[in-house]
Design a protein around this motif. Structure first.
Motif, PDB file in Angstrom:
ATOM      1  N   LEU A  55       0.861  -1.173   0.000  1.00  0.00           N
ATOM      2  CA  LEU A  55       0.000   0.000   0.000  1.00  0.00           C
ATOM      3  C   LEU A  55       0.899   1.225   0.000  1.00  0.00           C
ATOM      4  O   LEU A  55       1.649   1.443   0.957  1.00  0.00           O
ATOM      5  CB  LEU A  55      -0.915   0.018   1.214  1.00  0.00           C
ATOM      6  CG  LEU A  55      -1.801   1.266   1.336  1.00  0.00           C
ATOM      7  CD1 LEU A  55      -2.802   1.338   0.173  1.00  0.00           C
ATOM      8  CD2 LEU A  55      -2.536   1.305   2.677  1.00  0.00           C
ATOM      9  N   GLN A  56       0.837   1.991  -1.082  1.00  0.00           N
ATOM     10  CA  GLN A  56       1.602   3.224  -1.170  1.00  0.00           C
ATOM     11  C   GLN A  56       0.650   4.413  -1.149  1.00  0.00           C
ATOM     12  O   GLN A  56      -0.385   4.402  -1.813  1.00  0.00           O
ATOM     13  CB  GLN A  56       2.438   3.259  -2.446  1.00  0.00           C
ATOM     14  CG  GLN A  56       3.558   2.244  -2.457  1.00  0.00           C
ATOM     15  CD  GLN A  56       4.835   2.803  -3.082  1.00  0.00           C
ATOM     16  OE1 GLN A  56       4.797   3.752  -3.842  1.00  0.00           O
ATOM     17  NE2 GLN A  56       5.958   2.206  -2.741  1.00  0.00           N
ATOM     18  N   ILE A  57       1.001   5.417  -0.370  1.00  0.00           N
ATOM     19  CA  ILE A  57       0.201   6.630  -0.250  1.00  0.00           C
ATOM     20  C   ILE A  57       1.079   7.811  -0.648  1.00  0.00           C
ATOM     21  O   ILE A  57       2.147   8.022  -0.074  1.00  0.00           O
ATOM     22  CB  ILE A  57      -0.334   6.800   1.180  1.00  0.00           C
ATOM     23  CG1 ILE A  57      -1.272   5.624   1.512  1.00  0.00           C
ATOM     24  CG2 ILE A  57      -1.068   8.135   1.325  1.00  0.00           C
ATOM     25  CD1 ILE A  57      -1.699   5.572   2.952  1.00  0.00           C
ATOM     26  N   ASP A  58       0.639   8.510  -1.684  1.00  0.00           N
ATOM     27  CA  ASP A  58       1.429   9.613  -2.242  1.00  0.00           C
ATOM     28  C   ASP A  58       2.844   9.159  -2.578  1.00  0.00           C
ATOM     29  O   ASP A  58       3.827   9.878  -2.358  1.00  0.00           O
ATOM     30  CB  ASP A  58       1.456  10.811  -1.279  1.00  0.00           C
ATOM     31  CG  ASP A  58       0.079  11.444  -1.102  1.00  0.00           C
ATOM     32  OD1 ASP A  58      -0.784  11.244  -1.986  1.00  0.00           O
ATOM     33  OD2 ASP A  58      -0.132  12.125  -0.092  1.00  0.00           O
ATOM     34  N   GLY A  59       2.964   7.926  -3.084  1.00  0.00           N
ATOM     35  CA  GLY A  59       4.233   7.409  -3.558  1.00  0.00           C
ATOM     36  C   GLY A  59       5.153   6.852  -2.498  1.00  0.00           C
ATOM     37  O   GLY A  59       6.297   6.499  -2.791  1.00  0.00           O
ATOM     38  N   ALA A  60       4.693   6.761  -1.258  1.00  0.00           N
ATOM     39  CA  ALA A  60       5.550   6.264  -0.180  1.00  0.00           C
ATOM     40  C   ALA A  60       4.766   5.293   0.692  1.00  0.00           C
ATOM     41  O   ALA A  60       3.535   5.262   0.675  1.00  0.00           O
ATOM     42  CB  ALA A  60       6.077   7.420   0.661  1.00  0.00           C
ATOM     43  N   GLY A  61       5.492   4.505   1.484  1.00  0.00           N
ATOM     44  CA  GLY A  61       4.853   3.613   2.433  1.00  0.00           C
ATOM     45  C   GLY A  61       4.403   4.362   3.673  1.00  0.00           C
ATOM     46  O   GLY A  61       4.859   5.473   3.951  1.00  0.00           O
ATOM     47  N   SER A  62       3.500   3.729   4.422  1.00  0.00           N
ATOM     48  CA  SER A  62       2.989   4.363   5.638  1.00  0.00           C
ATOM     49  C   SER A  62       3.037   3.406   6.819  1.00  0.00           C
ATOM     50  O   SER A  62       2.238   3.523   7.753  1.00  0.00           O
ATOM     51  CB  SER A  62       1.554   4.847   5.424  1.00  0.00           C
ATOM     52  OG  SER A  62       1.505   5.893   4.492  1.00  0.00           O
ATOM     53  N   GLY A  63       3.954   2.465   6.783  1.00  0.00           N
ATOM     54  CA  GLY A  63       4.028   1.473   7.841  1.00  0.00           C
ATOM     55  C   GLY A  63       4.318   2.030   9.211  1.00  0.00           C
ATOM     56  O   GLY A  63       4.013   1.399  10.215  1.00  0.00           O
ATOM     57  N   GLN A  64       4.906   3.224   9.293  1.00  0.00           N
ATOM     58  CA  GLN A  64       5.172   3.865  10.582  1.00  0.00           C
ATOM     59  C   GLN A  64       4.556   5.266  10.610  1.00  0.00           C
ATOM     60  O   GLN A  64       5.019   6.139  11.344  1.00  0.00           O
ATOM     61  CB  GLN A  64       6.683   3.944  10.837  1.00  0.00           C
ATOM     62  CG  GLN A  64       7.348   2.574  10.923  1.00  0.00           C
ATOM     63  CD  GLN A  64       8.850   2.688  11.084  1.00  0.00           C
ATOM     64  OE1 GLN A  64       9.361   3.728  11.462  1.00  0.00           O
ATOM     65  NE2 GLN A  64       9.556   1.599  10.802  1.00  0.00           N
ATOM     66  N   GLY A  65       3.524   5.475   9.819  1.00  0.00           N
ATOM     67  CA  GLY A  65       2.901   6.785   9.735  1.00  0.00           C
ATOM     68  C   GLY A  65       3.109   7.375   8.357  1.00  0.00           C
ATOM     69  O   GLY A  65       3.873   6.857   7.540  1.00  0.00           O
ATOM     70  N   TYR A  66       2.437   8.469   8.091  1.00  0.00           N
ATOM     71  CA  TYR A  66       2.411   9.059   6.756  1.00  0.00           C
ATOM     72  C   TYR A  66       3.822   9.361   6.239  1.00  0.00           C
ATOM     73  O   TYR A  66       4.564  10.142   6.824  1.00  0.00           O
ATOM     74  CB  TYR A  66       1.598  10.347   6.780  1.00  0.00           C
ATOM     75  CG  TYR A  66       1.543  11.053   5.448  1.00  0.00           C
ATOM     76  CD1 TYR A  66       0.858  10.493   4.389  1.00  0.00           C
ATOM     77  CD2 TYR A  66       2.179  12.270   5.260  1.00  0.00           C
ATOM     78  CE1 TYR A  66       0.789  11.131   3.161  1.00  0.00           C
ATOM     79  CE2 TYR A  66       2.125  12.921   4.043  1.00  0.00           C
ATOM     80  CZ  TYR A  66       1.434  12.351   3.004  1.00  0.00           C
ATOM     81  OH  TYR A  66       1.375  12.989   1.789  1.00  0.00           O
ATOM     82  N   GLY A  67       4.220   8.678   5.159  1.00  0.00           N
ATOM     83  CA  GLY A  67       5.500   8.923   4.512  1.00  0.00           C
ATOM     84  C   GLY A  67       6.710   8.435   5.278  1.00  0.00           C
ATOM     85  O   GLY A  67       7.838   8.752   4.906  1.00  0.00           O
ATOM     86  N   LYS A  68       6.525   7.617   6.318  1.00  0.00           N
ATOM     87  CA  LYS A  68       7.647   7.264   7.184  1.00  0.00           C
ATOM     88  C   LYS A  68       8.143   5.836   7.030  1.00  0.00           C
ATOM     89  O   LYS A  68       9.325   5.562   7.263  1.00  0.00           O
ATOM     90  CB  LYS A  68       7.269   7.487   8.655  1.00  0.00           C
ATOM     91  CG  LYS A  68       6.972   8.930   9.013  1.00  0.00           C
ATOM     92  CD  LYS A  68       6.603   9.039  10.487  1.00  0.00           C
ATOM     93  CE  LYS A  68       6.314  10.477  10.873  1.00  0.00           C
ATOM     94  NZ  LYS A  68       5.922  10.600  12.300  1.00  0.00           N
ATOM     95  N   GLY A  69       7.256   4.899   6.714  1.00  0.00           N
ATOM     96  CA  GLY A  69       7.651   3.501   6.810  1.00  0.00           C
ATOM     97  C   GLY A  69       7.566   2.727   5.526  1.00  0.00           C
ATOM     98  O   GLY A  69       7.486   3.283   4.426  1.00  0.00           O
ATOM     99  N   GLY A  70       7.548   1.402   5.679  1.00  0.00           N
ATOM    100  CA  GLY A  70       7.462   0.518   4.529  1.00  0.00           C
ATOM    101  C   GLY A  70       6.061   0.472   3.966  1.00  0.00           C
ATOM    102  O   GLY A  70       5.118   1.050   4.517  1.00  0.00           O
ATOM    103  N   ASP A  71       5.929  -0.262   2.860  1.00  0.00           N
ATOM    104  CA  ASP A  71       4.630  -0.310   2.191  1.00  0.00           C
ATOM    105  C   ASP A  71       3.999  -1.691   2.206  1.00  0.00           C
ATOM    106  O   ASP A  71       3.021  -1.939   1.519  1.00  0.00           O
ATOM    107  CB  ASP A  71       4.745   0.195   0.753  1.00  0.00           C
ATOM    108  CG  ASP A  71       5.694  -0.644  -0.097  1.00  0.00           C
ATOM    109  OD1 ASP A  71       6.216  -1.665   0.398  1.00  0.00           O
ATOM    110  OD2 ASP A  71       5.916  -0.273  -1.266  1.00  0.00           O
ATOM    111  N   SER A  72       4.525  -2.605   3.017  1.00  0.00           N
ATOM    112  CA  SER A  72       3.972  -3.957   3.065  1.00  0.00           C
ATOM    113  C   SER A  72       2.608  -3.948   3.749  1.00  0.00           C
ATOM    114  O   SER A  72       2.386  -3.225   4.727  1.00  0.00           O
ATOM    115  CB  SER A  72       4.909  -4.897   3.820  1.00  0.00           C
ATOM    116  OG  SER A  72       6.140  -5.026   3.139  1.00  0.00           O
TER     117      SER A  72
END
Length: 335
Positions: free
Chosen positions: A99-116
């Motif tokens: 899951l990518q949000i605005d081209g980045a992962g959010s595994g640790q919050g918006y734009g901070k983590g992985g995308d798994s």
């Protein structure tokens, strides 16, 4: 499914007591597409429709959905235990993807983590389990892409913050008291509810109370003289040529030509009064009679001509392939 994702979202529940949930999935809650017959409208907010669902007498879940420009729709929902994203893709349960949000992962919050991300599947829906970090990203982001195997589902997050807050309110209210809390239509009355949009084509559900009894597809801006309808027994092609055509109730033979190089087909029309009060010529085909014009000829033709006594219309079929895909998805809800 990660237990951490479930525990993280237990903190989002308020003090409002929720009814006990039946053991319907692995964690004792509900997939947000599992009680389709028990779903009912709750509210609108920022371009999203909010629905609640019951499992018999018990509250099940709430979700928000919104239409894509390509006619598909997706859901963000909560059953009081697990936040979920549901998109109209077929896959297997226990899938893993991104899951990518605005081209980045959010595994640790918006734009901070992985995308798994991982999830399950229910009929034609793929469901992603959302943890607190992913939900934060959805609320703050502009666009998202869910990757499942080799397929991607792109969607806008416009209005998602308001939608998820309204879903949370809906769950806290246990669905607002159920569908009986809303005014009920008179017996036999029908209501038209938007199902989706495919280009300039609009697909609507025709409901009798909370039951879908028919679906219609129309293109009021680009092709206002052609529309389709389907109910439990028949599918219909309605058209008008702007002229007299015939008297209401009159039946007459016509010929159809689907694009250059094809052969003429023959059938019969009945002159009817449409839902809009205008006069239409209607072709009716039994659903149990096998594939008809809507299943094969119209999706594969660039244009169609209708010719008969006092009837002549030639009209393009631009966009009808996608529109009919959505139309037949709507027809799956007819009971």
């Amino acid at each position: 499914m990660s237990n951490l994702r479930i525990v993280a979202f237990a903190t989002l529940a308020t003090a409002a007591a929720l009814p006990a949930l039946a053991q319907t999935n692995d964690y004792g809650g509900y997939d947000i597409v599992s009680q389709r017959q028990g779903e009912y409208f709750y509210a609108d907010t920022r371009g999203w429709r909010i629905f609640a669902a019951r499992d018999g007498a018990a509250f099940a879940y709430c979700f928000a959905d919104t239409d894509q420009s390509n006619g598909t729709s997706h859901r963000l929902g909560w059953d009081g235990m697990q936040w979920q994203l549901a998109v109209p893709l077929r896959t297997r349960p226990d899938w893993e993807g991104t899951l990518q949000i605005d081209g980045a992962g959010s595994g640790q919050g918006y734009g901070k983590g992985g995308d798994s991300i991982s999830g399950t599947a229910n009929a034609e829906w793929t469901i992603a389990w959302l943890g607190e970090a992913e939900l934060d990203g959805i609320r703050r982001g502009g666009d998202a892409v869910l990757g499942v195997g080799k397929r991607d589902y792109d969607f806008s997050l416009s209005g998602a913050t308001a939608a998820t807050l309204k879903v949370q309110e809906c769950v806290e209210q246990a669905g607002g008291g159920g569908p009986a809390a809303a005014p009920q239509p008179e017996p036999g009355a029908s209501d038209t509810v938007r199902f989706g949009k495919a280009g300039s084509w609009v697909v609507n559900e025709i409901r009798d109370g909370r039951q879908t009894v028919a679906c219609e597809a129309l293109d009021p801006s680009q092709n206002p003289n052609l529309r389709f309808e389907i109910d439990r027994d028949n599918s219909y092609i309605d058209f008008r040529d702007g002229g007299y055509m015939g008297d209401l109730g009159e039946r007459k033979p016509i010929r159809l030509l689907f694009g250059p190089g094809s052969s003429w087909s023959e059938t019969e029309v009945e002159i009817i009064e449409g839902r809009d009060g205008d006069k239409w010529a209607r072709i009716s085909e039994g659903r149990s009679d096998g594939p008809g014009f809507l299943d094969d000829a119209i999706p594969n033709a660039p244009q169609v001509a209708f010719v008969g006594d006092n009837i002549i219309l030639e009209t393009p079929l631009d966009g009808t392939n996608r529109a009919l895909d959505l139309f037949f998805r709507c027809s799956d809800k007819i009971r």
